[in-house]
Design a protein around this motif. Structure first.
Motif, PDB file in Angstrom:
ATOM      1  N   VAL A  41       0.814  -1.218   0.000  1.00  0.00           N
ATOM      2  CA  VAL A  41       0.000   0.000   0.000  1.00  0.00           C
ATOM      3  C   VAL A  41       0.849   1.270   0.000  1.00  0.00           C
ATOM      4  O   VAL A  41       0.460   2.283  -0.591  1.00  0.00           O
ATOM      5  N   HIS A  42       2.027   1.261   0.637  1.00  0.00           N
ATOM      6  CA  HIS A  42       2.887   2.436   0.693  1.00  0.00           C
ATOM      7  C   HIS A  42       3.960   2.336  -0.396  1.00  0.00           C
ATOM      8  O   HIS A  42       4.577   1.281  -0.571  1.00  0.00           O
ATOM      9  N   THR A  43       4.210   3.449  -1.103  1.00  0.00           N
ATOM     10  CA  THR A  43       5.148   3.404  -2.226  1.00  0.00           C
ATOM     11  C   THR A  43       6.612   3.678  -1.871  1.00  0.00           C
ATOM     12  O   THR A  43       7.486   3.302  -2.663  1.00  0.00           O
ATOM     13  N   PRO A  44       6.956   4.334  -0.739  1.00  0.00           N
ATOM     14  CA  PRO A  44       8.387   4.585  -0.481  1.00  0.00           C
ATOM     15  C   PRO A  44       9.274   3.347  -0.505  1.00  0.00           C
ATOM     16  O   PRO A  44      10.395   3.424  -1.031  1.00  0.00           O
ATOM     17  N   PRO A  45       8.842   2.171   0.019  1.00  0.00           N
ATOM     18  CA  PRO A  45       9.726   1.002  -0.089  1.00  0.00           C
ATOM     19  C   PRO A  45       9.978   0.582  -1.534  1.00  0.00           C
ATOM     20  O   PRO A  45      11.085   0.139  -1.861  1.00  0.00           O
ATOM     21  N   LEU A  46       8.975   0.717  -2.394  1.00  0.00           N
ATOM     22  CA  LEU A  46       9.173   0.396  -3.808  1.00  0.00           C
ATOM     23  C   LEU A  46      10.183   1.358  -4.421  1.00  0.00           C
ATOM     24  O   LEU A  46      11.104   0.931  -5.135  1.00  0.00           O
ATOM     25  N   ALA A  47      10.041   2.651  -4.127  1.00  0.00           N
ATOM     26  CA  ALA A  47      11.003   3.631  -4.644  1.00  0.00           C
ATOM     27  C   ALA A  47      12.404   3.323  -4.137  1.00  0.00           C
ATOM     28  O   ALA A  47      13.385   3.404  -4.891  1.00  0.00           O
ATOM     29  N   ALA A  48      12.511   2.950  -2.855  1.00  0.00           N
ATOM     30  CA  ALA A  48      13.831   2.633  -2.287  1.00  0.00           C
ATOM     31  C   ALA A  48      14.446   1.414  -2.957  1.00  0.00           C
ATOM     32  O   ALA A  48      15.663   1.373  -3.215  1.00  0.00           O
ATOM     33  N   GLY A  49      13.637   0.411  -3.230  1.00  0.00           N
ATOM     34  CA  GLY A  49      14.145  -0.772  -3.909  1.00  0.00           C
ATOM     35  C   GLY A  49      14.663  -0.444  -5.302  1.00  0.00           C
ATOM     36  O   GLY A  49      15.710  -0.954  -5.729  1.00  0.00           O
TER      37      GLY A  49
ATOM     38  N   VAL B 189      15.826   2.459  -6.228  1.00  0.00           N
ATOM     39  CA  VAL B 189      17.071   3.218  -6.063  1.00  0.00           C
ATOM     40  C   VAL B 189      18.247   2.265  -5.865  1.00  0.00           C
ATOM     41  O   VAL B 189      19.312   2.427  -6.483  1.00  0.00           O
ATOM     42  N   THR B 190      18.077   1.264  -4.997  1.00  0.00           N
ATOM     43  CA  THR B 190      19.154   0.290  -4.780  1.00  0.00           C
ATOM     44  C   THR B 190      19.450  -0.482  -6.055  1.00  0.00           C
ATOM     45  O   THR B 190      20.618  -0.765  -6.369  1.00  0.00           O
TER      46      THR B 190
ATOM     47  N   GLY C 215      20.730   1.059 -17.614  1.00  0.00           N
ATOM     48  CA  GLY C 215      19.853   0.358 -16.682  1.00  0.00           C
ATOM     49  C   GLY C 215      19.685   1.115 -15.377  1.00  0.00           C
ATOM     50  O   GLY C 215      18.596   1.145 -14.789  1.00  0.00           O
ATOM     51  N   ALA C 216      20.778   1.748 -14.909  1.00  0.00           N
ATOM     52  CA  ALA C 216      20.695   2.557 -13.695  1.00  0.00           C
ATOM     53  C   ALA C 216      19.748   3.733 -13.904  1.00  0.00           C
ATOM     54  O   ALA C 216      18.923   4.046 -13.035  1.00  0.00           O
ATOM     55  N   ASP C 217      19.849   4.378 -15.058  1.00  0.00           N
ATOM     56  CA  ASP C 217      18.962   5.508 -15.352  1.00  0.00           C
ATOM     57  C   ASP C 217      17.500   5.072 -15.368  1.00  0.00           C
ATOM     58  O   ASP C 217      16.625   5.770 -14.849  1.00  0.00           O
ATOM     59  N   GLU C 218      17.223   3.922 -15.976  1.00  0.00           N
ATOM     60  CA  GLU C 218      15.842   3.432 -16.048  1.00  0.00           C
ATOM     61  C   GLU C 218      15.274   3.183 -14.657  1.00  0.00           C
ATOM     62  O   GLU C 218      14.141   3.568 -14.354  1.00  0.00           O
ATOM     63  N   ALA C 219      16.054   2.504 -13.821  1.00  0.00           N
ATOM     64  CA  ALA C 219      15.572   2.188 -12.478  1.00  0.00           C
ATOM     65  C   ALA C 219      15.363   3.465 -11.663  1.00  0.00           C
ATOM     66  O   ALA C 219      14.363   3.596 -10.946  1.00  0.00           O
ATOM     67  N   MET C 220      16.288   4.420 -11.764  1.00  0.00           N
ATOM     68  CA  MET C 220      16.155   5.655 -10.988  1.00  0.00           C
ATOM     69  C   MET C 220      14.975   6.486 -11.485  1.00  0.00           C
ATOM     70  O   MET C 220      14.273   7.120 -10.677  1.00  0.00           O
TER      71      MET C 220
ATOM     72  N   LEU D 200      12.449  11.854   4.221  1.00  0.00           N
ATOM     73  CA  LEU D 200      11.334  10.948   3.939  1.00  0.00           C
ATOM     74  C   LEU D 200      11.156  10.688   2.455  1.00  0.00           C
ATOM     75  O   LEU D 200      10.390   9.800   2.078  1.00  0.00           O
ATOM     76  N   ASN D 201      11.830  11.438   1.635  1.00  0.00           N
ATOM     77  CA  ASN D 201      11.820  11.200   0.190  1.00  0.00           C
ATOM     78  C   ASN D 201      13.225  11.420  -0.351  1.00  0.00           C
ATOM     79  O   ASN D 201      13.528  12.458  -0.946  1.00  0.00           O
ATOM     80  N   PRO D 202      14.126  10.448  -0.155  1.00  0.00           N
ATOM     81  CA  PRO D 202      15.517  10.621  -0.578  1.00  0.00           C
ATOM     82  C   PRO D 202      15.749  10.393  -2.063  1.00  0.00           C
ATOM     83  O   PRO D 202      16.871  10.566  -2.536  1.00  0.00           O
ATOM     84  N   VAL D 203      14.707  10.021  -2.808  1.00  0.00           N
ATOM     85  CA  VAL D 203      14.899   9.672  -4.217  1.00  0.00           C
ATOM     86  C   VAL D 203      15.448  10.838  -5.036  1.00  0.00           C
ATOM     87  O   VAL D 203      16.389  10.654  -5.821  1.00  0.00           O
TER      88      VAL D 203
END
Length: 377
Positions: A129-137, A139-140, A153-158, A172-175
């Motif tokens: 339900v929360h999107t920050p963990p998806l964004a963090a994944g 980023v990694t 590939g790095a650009d696509e994921a970011m 709270l939003n390090p992306v």
């Protein structure tokens, strides 16, 4: 809190959760961890699976800020236990914990294991339900690809991580800060500078814990632009603040950047001392990516001359093959316990289209699932 009655425990746990976030945003990490633990305990006892997963995810991030990778990994293991369910499949609530384990593995330079974890975590987090963990994944995943030399590939994921990030750039939003740092790592100095300007970041800023990710990118940017004095002055203020808040994880990065600054002005002994200090903080927890990483071009992140860099790298802990999550009661993704993804693509599609998780995924997952099955027996 003192005015809440015995029948208002759920409200009390929510209040403690908000208190934990407030303490975290003020850089009071020990108080924040205590408040998170209290809230998570109640949520877990009451079977609040999603809220428990979110609480553990925040707590693991907090532990990384303290430089406690072992504690972060253990917190993720507890989250996986809490997300366990009867039957062969993992819930989406396990996704944030797998992303957290991937972040720990990346910091320890175990790129294959990091890729394995974030691949599974991204797939599950698409249903969380929360999107920050998806964004963090994502980023990694981007940084793992960058470390392997896969720039596109790095650009696509970011870029996909940015599409799932919400709110202003900061703790709270390090992306956005991570995107700017990736641009800088790839040589897009103008893009990183535009981002810093749009955020209103300047070399004379006072330390502000929620905005520290951006200030660390700014320090790197100043070095690339040749303004070493401004970078060092900013790092002085950031280091004083981090030391006062017992933020060892932040100190490791700050001192690694300081080593770059000292090397840039020809102070090789000072650069070695700064990088050695970062290693002294990071080695007990297995940090590698911060103080002793090398770029895709083979250049040392601290910019040290070859012989000096070699001396420092010999102090690096390298990978920690002995650390292997082996939580009790939850066997983790394996051929007998696949990801629960009704109507979703397979794990191999956790990334591209929008993002493919990586070129080595199949072999990596096979190694990982065997080790997870063994550790769970």
């Amino acid at each position: 809190m003192d005015q809440l009655g015995e029948n208002e425990l759920m409200l009390g746990s929510a209040v403690q959760g908000f208190q934990a976030m407030a303490e975290w945003l003020h850089g009071r990490l020990a108080a924040a961890a205590e408040a998170f633990e209290s809230s998570i305990g109640w949520w877990r006892r009451e079977g609040q699976v999603t809220t428990t997963a979110w609480g553990y995810y925040c707590l693991a991030r907090l532990h990384r800020g303290q430089g406690r990778l072992d504690a972060a990994a253990a917190t993720c293991e507890r989250a996986l236990e809490a997300a366990g369910q009867p039957g062969p499949r993992l819930r989406p609530a396990a996704g944030p914990a797998l992303v957290g384990l991937g972040e720990v593995a990346y910091q320890r330079d175990d790129l294959d294991r990091a890729l394995d974890y974030v691949t599974q975590g991204i797939t599950l987090c698409r249903q969380f339900v929360h999107t920050p963990p998806l964004a963090a994944g994502l980023v990694t995943l981007a940084w793992t690809r960058q470390a392997a030399g896969d720039r596109s590939g790095a650009d696509e994921a970011m870029a996909e991580a940015e599409s799932f990030s919400a709110g202003p750039a900061g703790l709270l939003n390090p992306v956005p800060a991570q995107r700017a740092r990736l641009r800088l790592a790839q040589g897009d100095v103008a893009g990183a500078a535009r981002w810093a300007g749009d955020c209103g970041l300047g070399p004379g800023d006072a330390p502000d814990y929620p905005n520290e990710p951006g200030h660390l990118v700014l320090a790197r940017l100043l070095l690339v632009q040749g303004d070493v004095a401004a970078a060092e002055a900013l790092l002085d203020r950031l280091e004083d603040a981090a030391a006062g808040q017992q933020g060892a994880g932040r100190l490791i990065e700050i001192r690694a950047i300081r080593a770059m600054a000292l090397a840039a002005r020809g102070d090789e002994p000072g650069a070695i001392a700064a990088l050695t200090s970062a290693l002294d903080l990071g080695c007990p927890q297995g940090y590698v990516r911060g103080p002793a990483q090398r770029s895709a071009r083979g250049q040392d992140s601290a910019g040290l001359p070859g012989p000096a860099a070699a001396r420092v790298r010999r102090r690096s802990p390298g990978r920690r093959p002995g650390w292997r999550p082996g939580h009790r009661g939850c066997a983790g993704p394996s051929p007998d316990r696949p990801v629960d993804q009704p109507g979703a693509r397979g794990a191999g599609d956790a990334g591209r289209g929008p993002v493919d998780p990586g070129h080595r995924q199949s072999a990596g997952l096979s190694r990982w699932t065997r080790s997870r099955s063994t550790s769970a027996t």
